[in-house]
Design an enzyme around this catalytic site. Structure first.
Site, PDB file in Angstrom:
ATOM      1  N   ARG A  63       9.682 -18.331 -17.640  1.00  0.00           N
ATOM      2  CA  ARG A  63      10.424 -18.786 -16.465  1.00  0.00           C
ATOM      3  C   ARG A  63       9.588 -19.798 -15.678  1.00  0.00           C
ATOM      4  O   ARG A  63       9.848 -20.985 -15.730  1.00  0.00           O
ATOM      5  CB  ARG A  63      10.829 -17.558 -15.600  1.00  0.00           C
ATOM      6  N   ASP A  64       8.549 -19.325 -15.027  1.00  0.00           N
ATOM      7  CA  ASP A  64       7.745 -20.217 -14.184  1.00  0.00           C
ATOM      8  C   ASP A  64       7.123 -21.311 -15.045  1.00  0.00           C
ATOM      9  O   ASP A  64       7.015 -22.469 -14.624  1.00  0.00           O
ATOM     10  CB  ASP A  64       6.643 -19.400 -13.484  1.00  0.00           C
ATOM     11  N   HIS A  67       0.235 -13.855  -7.389  1.00  0.00           N
ATOM     12  CA  HIS A  67       0.825 -14.863  -8.273  1.00  0.00           C
ATOM     13  C   HIS A  67       0.071 -16.175  -8.015  1.00  0.00           C
ATOM     14  O   HIS A  67       0.400 -16.917  -7.091  1.00  0.00           O
ATOM     15  CB  HIS A  67       2.315 -14.967  -7.908  1.00  0.00           C
ATOM     16  N   HIS A 114      -1.245 -19.886  -9.028  1.00  0.00           N
ATOM     17  CA  HIS A 114      -1.211 -21.082  -9.870  1.00  0.00           C
ATOM     18  C   HIS A 114      -2.635 -21.632  -9.909  1.00  0.00           C
ATOM     19  O   HIS A 114      -3.393 -21.475  -8.952  1.00  0.00           O
ATOM     20  CB  HIS A 114      -0.222 -22.105  -9.302  1.00  0.00           C
ATOM     21  N   CYS A 117       6.306 -25.506 -10.355  1.00  0.00           N
ATOM     22  CA  CYS A 117       7.586 -25.327  -9.703  1.00  0.00           C
ATOM     23  C   CYS A 117       8.186 -26.715  -9.497  1.00  0.00           C
ATOM     24  O   CYS A 117       7.552 -27.579  -8.893  1.00  0.00           O
ATOM     25  CB  CYS A 117       7.418 -24.629  -8.358  1.00  0.00           C
ATOM     26  N   ASN A 142       0.724 -21.660 -13.878  1.00  0.00           N
ATOM     27  CA  ASN A 142       0.174 -20.373 -13.449  1.00  0.00           C
ATOM     28  C   ASN A 142      -1.159 -20.184 -14.174  1.00  0.00           C
ATOM     29  O   ASN A 142      -1.410 -20.792 -15.206  1.00  0.00           O
ATOM     30  CB  ASN A 142       1.087 -19.226 -13.906  1.00  0.00           C
TER      31      ASN A 142
HETATM   32  P1  HMG Z   1      23.318 -25.303  -3.545  1.00  0.00           P
HETATM   33  O1  HMG Z   1      23.586 -26.680  -4.051  1.00  0.00           O
HETATM   34  O2  HMG Z   1      23.000 -25.131  -2.098  1.00  0.00           O
HETATM   35  O3  HMG Z   1      24.439 -24.245  -3.928  1.00  0.00           O
HETATM   36  O4  HMG Z   1      22.132 -24.693  -4.418  1.00  0.00           O
HETATM   37  P2  HMG Z   1      25.987 -24.253  -3.932  1.00  0.00           P
HETATM   38  O5  HMG Z   1      26.405 -22.861  -3.703  1.00  0.00           O
HETATM   39  O6  HMG Z   1      26.525 -25.337  -3.033  1.00  0.00           O
HETATM   40  O7  HMG Z   1      26.319 -24.652  -5.448  1.00  0.00           O
HETATM   41  C1  HMG Z   1      26.032 -25.909  -5.992  1.00  0.00           C
HETATM   42  C2  HMG Z   1      26.391 -25.891  -7.474  1.00  0.00           C
HETATM   43  O8  HMG Z   1      25.537 -24.964  -8.167  1.00  0.00           O
HETATM   44  C3  HMG Z   1      27.812 -25.421  -7.730  1.00  0.00           C
HETATM   45  O9  HMG Z   1      28.230 -26.053  -8.920  1.00  0.00           O
HETATM   46  C4  HMG Z   1      27.647 -23.945  -7.992  1.00  0.00           C
HETATM   47  O10 HMG Z   1      28.664 -23.407  -8.785  1.00  0.00           O
HETATM   48  C5  HMG Z   1      26.326 -23.927  -8.756  1.00  0.00           C
HETATM   49  P3  HMG Z   1      29.183 -27.353  -8.890  1.00  0.00           P
HETATM   50  O11 HMG Z   1      30.371 -26.923  -8.092  1.00  0.00           O
HETATM   51  O12 HMG Z   1      28.357 -28.439  -8.203  1.00  0.00           O
HETATM   52  O13 HMG Z   1      29.433 -27.631 -10.327  1.00  0.00           O
HETATM   53  N1  HMG Z   1      25.611 -22.647  -8.608  1.00  0.00           N
HETATM   54  C6  HMG Z   1      25.098 -21.983  -9.643  1.00  0.00           C
HETATM   55  N2  HMG Z   1      25.079 -22.214 -10.963  1.00  0.00           N
HETATM   56  C7  HMG Z   1      24.472 -21.315 -11.752  1.00  0.00           C
HETATM   57  N3  HMG Z   1      23.857 -20.216 -11.270  1.00  0.00           N
HETATM   58  C8  HMG Z   1      23.850 -19.944  -9.959  1.00  0.00           C
HETATM   59  C9  HMG Z   1      24.489 -20.855  -9.088  1.00  0.00           C
HETATM   60  N4  HMG Z   1      24.652 -20.888  -7.750  1.00  0.00           N
HETATM   61  C10 HMG Z   1      25.341 -21.995  -7.474  1.00  0.00           C
HETATM   62  N5  HMG Z   1      23.222 -18.851  -9.506  1.00  0.00           N
HETATM   63  C11 HMG Z   1      20.947 -22.833  -5.395  1.00  0.00           C
HETATM   64  C12 HMG Z   1      21.634 -23.398  -4.154  1.00  0.00           C
HETATM   65  C13 HMG Z   1      20.172 -21.619  -4.965  1.00  0.00           C
HETATM   66  C14 HMG Z   1      21.980 -22.502  -6.430  1.00  0.00           C
HETATM   67  C15 HMG Z   1      20.003 -23.944  -5.943  1.00  0.00           C
HETATM   68  O14 HMG Z   1      19.196 -24.392  -4.913  1.00  0.00           O
HETATM   69  C16 HMG Z   1      19.127 -23.449  -7.076  1.00  0.00           C
HETATM   70  O15 HMG Z   1      19.580 -23.107  -8.155  1.00  0.00           O
HETATM   71  N6  HMG Z   1      17.785 -23.413  -6.837  1.00  0.00           N
HETATM   72  C17 HMG Z   1      16.850 -22.886  -7.811  1.00  0.00           C
HETATM   73  C18 HMG Z   1      15.527 -23.469  -7.595  1.00  0.00           C
HETATM   74  C19 HMG Z   1      14.540 -22.881  -8.565  1.00  0.00           C
HETATM   75  O16 HMG Z   1      14.895 -22.244  -9.543  1.00  0.00           O
HETATM   76  N7  HMG Z   1      13.235 -23.135  -8.297  1.00  0.00           N
HETATM   77  C20 HMG Z   1      12.176 -22.655  -9.123  1.00  0.00           C
HETATM   78  C21 HMG Z   1      11.938 -21.189  -9.006  1.00  0.00           C
HETATM   79  S1  HMG Z   1      11.037 -20.684  -7.559  1.00  0.00           S
HETATM   80  C22 HMG Z   1       9.353 -20.796  -7.988  1.00  0.00           C
HETATM   81  O17 HMG Z   1       9.054 -21.359  -8.997  1.00  0.00           O
HETATM   82  C23 HMG Z   1       8.320 -20.115  -7.146  1.00  0.00           C
HETATM   83  C24 HMG Z   1       7.820 -18.803  -7.753  1.00  0.00           C
HETATM   84  O18 HMG Z   1       7.272 -19.011  -9.043  1.00  0.00           O
HETATM   85  C25 HMG Z   1       6.743 -18.172  -6.866  1.00  0.00           C
HETATM   86  C26 HMG Z   1       5.609 -19.136  -6.471  1.00  0.00           C
HETATM   87  O19 HMG Z   1       4.980 -19.749  -7.329  1.00  0.00           O
HETATM   88  O20 HMG Z   1       5.406 -19.224  -5.268  1.00  0.00           O
HETATM   89  C27 HMG Z   1       8.952 -17.798  -7.889  1.00  0.00           C
HETATM   90 MG    MG Z   2       5.220 -19.699  -9.398  1.00  0.00          MG
END
Ligand code: HMG
Ligand code: MG
Length: 309
Positions: free
Chosen positions: A11-12, A206, A208, A239, A248
């Site tokens: 994932r990450d 966690h 990186h 990310c 990571n």
């Molecule tokens: P948004 O644009 O505000 O959401 O995104 P929305 O509700 O307006 O939806 C926009 C579009 O996304 C729509 O589709 C929805 O259907 C679709 P459209 O009508 O445009 O065709 N949608 C989805 N599709 C699939 N699965 C879903 C979903 N929800 C809405 N669950 C949202 C908000 C949260 C969806 C967006 O911002 C997003 O997906 N963000 C993910 C970001 C991400 O994955 N970042 C990396 C992970 S975090 C990280 O790495 C840190 C971590 O490792 C810890 C650390 O290191 O600190 C965890």
């Molecule tokens: Mg991370």
């Protein structure tokens, strides 16, 4: 003392790689990791594929793994940002989800397009429904040691938000050094406060390894009594919404250090190194893990004829 490792490479790791692996290759990687002794495996993310295209296909992956013999002893989890993500998790019978919040407003907006408070309201509903359906929930808190957009982050904010994630129903909080800026002294200070607030069973670190301090930070955490860490096979990762975030800390590097220190994990270092070599072929590039490159140390004092002089 036994140390818990959560493998987050699928994932990450992969979410920030330009080269996108097929679902079949991701499943093969997951099987190799399970074979290497991984017992806590984050397989993917039910996020918008428009935001993170690399995570498309996560549902197929989780569906294929849940119930398969290779994963009998493995706790599988996936990232869920909202109710829609939870729907997917329930559909493919994921046993565990991970919600992900931020300690800073700027990163919350960049990463999930809403404020911290909005995200907590959204997550409260997700966690409530997930728990009702007997799913367990991990919480992530990002940018705990410094933020790519806001700089310094107050420890009191990290402690308060981590405690709220536990109150909400998460069974652990993974404290993210998302952009790899933490140093061991800072880890000792914040880690001690987190332990007092959450207790050792609910605290995971966690790190990186963006600036090479991740192993030192793990050591500082271990000295405090923290025994749960996230890592990524071969040091894959980052990310997509945190500029300059790189991989990571590599699972092989962590397991190597712990083994040499006489600390136990469930993981088999030789199998991890083999998986690293296989994965480099699939990713078509050299991956950052140091132990992946150098291999296991041979007995001290014995130099093999193939070693450079
Ligand atoms: P948004 O644009 O505000 O959401 O995104 P929305 O509700 O307006 O939806 C926009 C579009 O996304 C729509 O589709 C929805 O259907 C679709 P459209 O009508 O445009 O065709 N949608 C989805 N599709 C699939 N699965 C879903 C979903 N929800 C809405 N669950 C949202 C908000 C949260 C969806 C967006 O911002 C997003 O997906 N963000 C993910 C970001 C991400 O994955 N970042 C990396 C992970 S975090 C990280 O790495 C840190 C971590 O490792 C810890 C650390 O290191 O600190 C965890
Ligand atoms: Mg991370």
């Amino acid at each position: 003392m036994k140390v818990k490792i959560t493998e987050v490479g699928l994932r990450d790791g992969l979410q920030n790689e330009k080269f996108v692996l097929s679902t079949d290759v991701r499943l093969e990687l997951a099987k190799r990791l399970a074979g290497a002794g991984v017992r806590r495996l984050e397989l993917g993310a039910f996020v918008s594929p428009k935001w993170v295209p690399q995570m498309a296909g996560s549902a197929d992956l989780v569906k294929a793994a849940v119930g398969a013999a290779e994963f009998r002893d493995v706790q599988i989890s996936a990232l869920v940002p909202n109710e829609r993500g939870l729907d997917e998790a329930l559909q493919v019978r994921a046993p565990r989800i991970a919600i992900f919040a931020s300690a800073t407003e700027s990163f919350s907006l960049k990463n999930i397009n809403c404020s911290i408070e909005e995200s907590f309201t959204r997550y409260a509903a997700v966690v409530k429904r997930a728990r009702r359906q007997k799913l367990s929930v991990r919480g992530y808190l990002s940018m705990c040691f410094g933020c790519a957009f806001e700089g310094e982050v107050k420890e009191s904010v990290v402690i308060r938000l981590a405690a709220r994630l536990i109150e909400m129903g998460c069974d652990e909080v993974s404290i993210g050094d998302t952009i790899g800026v933490a140093d061991p002294k800072q880890v000792r200070r914040l880690g001690a406060k987190l332990l007092r607030e959450l207790g050792p069973r609910r605290t995971t670190m966690h790190f990186h390894d963006t600036r090479g301090t991740a192993l030192a930070n793990i050591l500082a955490s271990l000295d405090l009594g923290i025994t749960s860490f996230d890592s990524s096979i071969a040091g894959l990762g980052g990310c997509p919404y945190a500029p300059s975030a790189t991989g990571n800390v590599a699972t092989e590097d962590v397991v190597y250090m712990l083994e040499r220190m006489g600390l136990k994990t469930d993981l088999n270092l030789d199998a991890l190194i083999e998986t690293n070599r296989w994965l480099q072929g699939k990713m078509k590039r050299e991956l950052p893990s140091k132990v992946g490159r150098a291999g296991r140390a041979h007995p001290l004092g014995v130099v093999r004829s193939s070693d450079p002089s």
